[in-house]
Enzyme design. Structure first.
Site, mmCIF file in Angstrom:
data_model
loop_
_atom_site.group_PDB
_atom_site.id
_atom_site.type_symbol
_atom_site.label_atom_id
_atom_site.label_comp_id
_atom_site.label_asym_id
_atom_site.label_seq_id
_atom_site.Cartn_x
_atom_site.Cartn_y
_atom_site.Cartn_z
ATOM 1 N N THR A 79 0.879 -1.182 0.000
ATOM 2 C CA THR A 79 0.000 0.000 0.000
ATOM 3 C C THR A 79 0.911 1.226 0.000
ATOM 4 O O THR A 79 1.059 1.888 1.025
ATOM 5 C CB THR A 79 -0.916 0.017 1.237
ATOM 6 O OG1 THR A 79 -0.104 -0.156 2.417
ATOM 7 C CG2 THR A 79 -1.950 -1.077 1.188
ATOM 8 N N GLU A 118 -0.435 -6.476 10.748
ATOM 9 C CA GLU A 118 0.828 -7.129 11.111
ATOM 10 C C GLU A 118 1.696 -6.163 11.899
ATOM 11 O O GLU A 118 1.636 -4.954 11.689
ATOM 12 C CB GLU A 118 1.546 -7.617 9.850
ATOM 13 C CG GLU A 118 1.800 -6.572 8.773
ATOM 14 C CD GLU A 118 3.067 -5.757 8.959
ATOM 15 O OE1 GLU A 118 3.882 -6.151 9.790
ATOM 16 O OE2 GLU A 118 3.204 -4.730 8.283
ATOM 17 N N PHE A 119 2.468 -6.731 12.820
ATOM 18 C CA PHE A 119 3.407 -5.919 13.604
ATOM 19 C C PHE A 119 4.807 -6.527 13.476
ATOM 20 O O PHE A 119 5.522 -6.683 14.462
ATOM 21 C CB PHE A 119 2.963 -5.867 15.073
ATOM 22 C CG PHE A 119 1.584 -5.276 15.252
ATOM 23 C CD1 PHE A 119 1.388 -3.900 15.236
ATOM 24 C CD2 PHE A 119 0.475 -6.098 15.407
ATOM 25 C CE1 PHE A 119 0.120 -3.350 15.377
ATOM 26 C CE2 PHE A 119 -0.804 -5.564 15.555
ATOM 27 C CZ PHE A 119 -0.981 -4.179 15.536
ATOM 28 N N GLU A 146 11.108 -6.012 9.987
ATOM 29 C CA GLU A 146 12.002 -6.659 9.038
ATOM 30 C C GLU A 146 13.226 -7.134 9.807
ATOM 31 O O GLU A 146 13.714 -6.446 10.699
ATOM 32 C CB GLU A 146 12.422 -5.687 7.932
ATOM 33 C CG GLU A 146 11.288 -5.380 6.987
ATOM 34 C CD GLU A 146 11.716 -4.524 5.807
ATOM 35 O OE1 GLU A 146 12.851 -4.636 5.342
ATOM 36 O OE2 GLU A 146 10.870 -3.722 5.362
ATOM 37 N N PHE A 202 13.520 0.461 21.861
ATOM 38 C CA PHE A 202 13.230 1.472 20.846
ATOM 39 C C PHE A 202 13.586 2.868 21.323
ATOM 40 O O PHE A 202 12.844 3.835 21.108
ATOM 41 C CB PHE A 202 11.735 1.416 20.476
ATOM 42 C CG PHE A 202 11.560 1.120 19.024
ATOM 43 C CD1 PHE A 202 11.720 -0.155 18.550
ATOM 44 C CD2 PHE A 202 11.280 2.129 18.116
ATOM 45 C CE1 PHE A 202 11.601 -0.436 17.209
ATOM 46 C CE2 PHE A 202 11.164 1.861 16.779
ATOM 47 C CZ PHE A 202 11.317 0.577 16.315
ATOM 48 N N LEU A 203 14.695 2.951 22.005
ATOM 49 C CA LEU A 203 15.085 4.241 22.568
ATOM 50 C C LEU A 203 16.532 4.572 22.181
ATOM 51 O O LEU A 203 17.160 5.406 22.808
ATOM 52 C CB LEU A 203 14.923 4.191 24.099
ATOM 53 C CG LEU A 203 14.623 5.478 24.837
ATOM 54 C CD1 LEU A 203 13.345 6.135 24.335
ATOM 55 C CD2 LEU A 203 14.527 5.242 26.341
ATOM 56 N N CYS A 250 7.979 1.424 6.295
ATOM 57 C CA CYS A 250 6.736 1.583 7.062
ATOM 58 C C CYS A 250 6.612 2.897 7.819
ATOM 59 O O CYS A 250 5.629 3.612 7.648
ATOM 60 C CB CYS A 250 6.596 0.415 8.030
ATOM 61 S SG CYS A 250 6.671 -1.175 7.196
HETATM 62 C C1 UGA Z 1 8.188 -1.366 11.753
HETATM 63 C C2 UGA Z 1 7.528 -1.721 13.099
HETATM 64 O O1 UGA Z 1 8.524 -1.804 14.124
HETATM 65 C C3 UGA Z 1 6.781 -3.046 13.004
HETATM 66 O O2 UGA Z 1 6.120 -3.302 14.225
HETATM 67 C C4 UGA Z 1 5.741 -2.917 11.871
HETATM 68 O O3 UGA Z 1 5.033 -4.125 11.703
HETATM 69 C C5 UGA Z 1 6.465 -2.594 10.569
HETATM 70 O O4 UGA Z 1 7.183 -1.353 10.729
HETATM 71 C C6 UGA Z 1 5.423 -2.470 9.498
HETATM 72 O O5 UGA Z 1 4.596 -1.557 9.575
HETATM 73 O O6 UGA Z 1 5.326 -3.340 8.629
HETATM 74 P P1 UGA Z 1 10.426 -2.079 10.472
HETATM 75 O O7 UGA Z 1 10.016 -1.138 9.386
HETATM 76 O O8 UGA Z 1 10.945 -3.421 10.111
HETATM 77 O O9 UGA Z 1 9.183 -2.344 11.464
HETATM 78 O O10 UGA Z 1 11.539 -1.302 11.268
HETATM 79 P P2 UGA Z 1 11.901 -1.019 12.798
HETATM 80 O O11 UGA Z 1 12.695 -2.114 13.387
HETATM 81 O O12 UGA Z 1 10.702 -0.592 13.526
HETATM 82 O O13 UGA Z 1 12.893 0.240 12.610
HETATM 83 C C7 UGA Z 1 12.424 1.447 12.004
HETATM 84 C C8 UGA Z 1 13.513 2.486 11.986
HETATM 85 O O14 UGA Z 1 13.786 2.956 13.308
HETATM 86 C C9 UGA Z 1 14.844 2.000 11.440
HETATM 87 O O15 UGA Z 1 15.414 2.984 10.621
HETATM 88 C C10 UGA Z 1 15.663 1.760 12.691
HETATM 89 O O16 UGA Z 1 17.061 1.837 12.496
HETATM 90 C C11 UGA Z 1 15.175 2.896 13.576
HETATM 91 N N1 UGA Z 1 15.389 2.641 15.022
HETATM 92 C C12 UGA Z 1 14.759 1.613 15.645
HETATM 93 C C13 UGA Z 1 16.231 3.497 15.742
HETATM 94 O O17 UGA Z 1 16.821 4.456 15.189
HETATM 95 N N2 UGA Z 1 16.406 3.264 17.076
HETATM 96 C C14 UGA Z 1 15.781 2.256 17.725
HETATM 97 O O18 UGA Z 1 15.969 2.119 18.971
HETATM 98 C C15 UGA Z 1 14.938 1.411 16.993
#
Ligand code: UGA
Length: 425
Positions: free
Chosen positions: A87, A147-148, A151, A245-246, A256
């Site tokens: 989407t 979904e949650f 990747e 996530f901090l 996403c």
């Molecule tokens: C995210 C959500 O975490 C999932 O729950 C959701 O299902 C998914 O999107 C989706 O909508 O399909 P994802 O895109 O795989 O998952 O990525 P994340 O692991 O959430 O990371 C997102 C971004 O945040 C990345 O650029 C990552 O490096 C950054 N991040 C994450 C940080 O800078 N610091 C953190 O502590 C965690």
């Protein structure tokens, strides 16, 4: 055990299909891309996703997972139909439902009466109705089951989730979808479709907000001279906030968060509410890309700079909306020559996702850093913490590291003769 069709074999569809099959269900996954289907039928997994290849192999061998071309052939025999199609973001920020409607229209004629079509794609509030309209069938149910999955840890997230959310106007259909997860020990929340759809956006935008917040705190730490690692530790120790996530970084990205935060802003606007808070969440993220790029550019004493990491985070080969690419683009715009290394990205993959990006790719971190005056760590690949830093120093023209992921040991780097700059130093 149920018969399930999964329409769309991206990381959500493929993971969901393989995981449902591993729970004992009989799953047929469909895609419109013949090359992808052929590749899956040869046992090749087109994405980097921990544990997925083994799971697919096991399920195919056990005879309860197969791949076919076209949604209709997958849907004909099944009782549940998971829509896992993209989407993408349209120009006005809303989610583009073209693929979703097309998939629904394609399966509509073959659906068995009483079957349940399940939206797993991230779809705007109200999309359950959109799918029902595209199906135009009174004798099938439409249920939302967002979904949650992250990747890189999608398999683990599917099999051990924090919660399963199901939204259905028909209680019986929702309970039938819940029964698919019977072997999974997680709380199941059954609600109406609108709430279920909103839960997904509210979760992603909240997490993005948490990251923008901590990145802004990182900026403040640098300005007042506070230690960001200790501040994050101290803040995260409060259970109401939590330490997950901090981690400050070069900004957040991926396929996403940016899309869903913009879409939630749009959903609110369409509902007559100006969700200005989200504008600031998005602005802070742009500022973070600028800030990290400036830090690298300001540390450069020669034209050549190196970056380690291109994917939007470690554990994936996904370059979509990668903060690393955002930072690189800014470095190029500042007139610097950028040489990059990423353990899972080659020239073909880079050209496919970022056509024309004027960055050269090196075969290893040392070649990338050769003659550079600064190295920026932009993706948290664990191997970057294990580099031979004496060797790295030797090949560089000047030894500065900008560690935008807080991955490295600043003291050790100091001993190896590096000038270390972290997210707040
Ligand atoms: C995210 C959500 O975490 C999932 O729950 C959701 O299902 C998914 O999107 C989706 O909508 O399909 P994802 O895109 O795989 O998952 O990525 P994340 O692991 O959430 O990371 C997102 C971004 O945040 C990345 O650029 C990552 O490096 C950054 N991040 C994450 C940080 O800078 N610091 C953190 O502590 C965690």
């Amino acid at each position: 055990m149920a018969k399930i069709s999964v329409i769309g074999t991206g990381y959500v569809g493929l993971t969901s299909g393989a995981c449902f099959a591993s729970l004992g269900h009989e799953v047929v996954c469909a895609d419109i891309d013949p090359d992808k289907v052929a590749c899956l039928n040869r046992g090749e997994i087109p994405i980097v996703e921990a544990g997925l290849e083994a799971l697919v192999e096991e399920a195919v061998e056990a005879g309860n997972l197969s791949f076919v071309l076209g949604a209709a052939s997958a849907a004909a025999e099944a009782e549940f139909h998971y829509l896992c199609v993209p989407t993408p973001q349209s120009e006005d920020g809303s989610a583009d439902l073209t693929y979703l409607k097309a998939a629904a229209a394609e399966i509509a004629p073959v659906l068995r009466p009483g079957s349940v079509v399940v939206n797993k794609s991230t779809v705007p509030v109200g999309s359950t109705t959109v799918v029902a309209e595209a199906l135009d069938r009174d004798d099938v149910f439409v249920v939302s089951n967002p979904e949650f999955l992250r990747e890189g840890t999608a398999v683990a997230d599917f099999l051990d989730p924090d919660r399963v959310v199901i939204g259905g106007d028909d209680q019986d259909a929702a309970v039938r979808v819940a029964s698919l997860y019977a072997k999974i020990a997680a709380p199941i929340l059954i609600t109406d479709p609108l709430s279920s759809e909103l839960i997904k956006y509210a979760s992603n935008a909240f997490l993005a907000s948490k990251l923008s917040y901590i990145n802004a705190i990182g900026e403040l730490c640098e300005r007042v001279g506070a230690n960001v690692d200790d501040v994050v530790k101290g803040v995260g120790a409060d259970h109401r906030i939590g330490s997950n996530f901090l981690s400050p970084g070069p900004g957040w990205g991926g396929s996403c968060f940016p899309k869903d935060t913009v879409a939630l802003r749009r959903i609110a606007k369409d509902a007559g509410y100006e969700f200005n808070f989200l504008d600031e969440v998005l602005n802070i993220n742009e500022e973070q890309f600028d800030r990290v790029a400036q830090k690298i550019a300001n540390s450069a004493t020669s034209k050549k700079v190196a970056v380690l990491g291109l994917t939007f985070k470690a554990g994936t080969d996904d370059l979509r909306n990668s903060p690393a690419i955002e930072v690189i683009q800014r470095l190029i715009d500042a007139g610097l020559d950028v040489c990059a290394f990423d353990p899972v990205i080659d020239e073909t993959a880079l050209e496919k996702s970022c056509p024309g990006l004027a960055v050269s790719l090196a075969a290893d971190p040392y070649s990338a850093a050769s003659d550079a005056s600064v190295v920026g760590i932009l993706t948290e690949w664990p191997e970057f913490a294990e580099l031979d830093f004496a060797k790295l120093n030797e090949v560089m023209e000047a030894a500065t590291i900008v560690d935008a992921r807080g991955l490295l040991n600043a003291k050790l780097l100091g001993r190896r003769g590096f000038r270390y700059r972290g997210i707040s130093s």
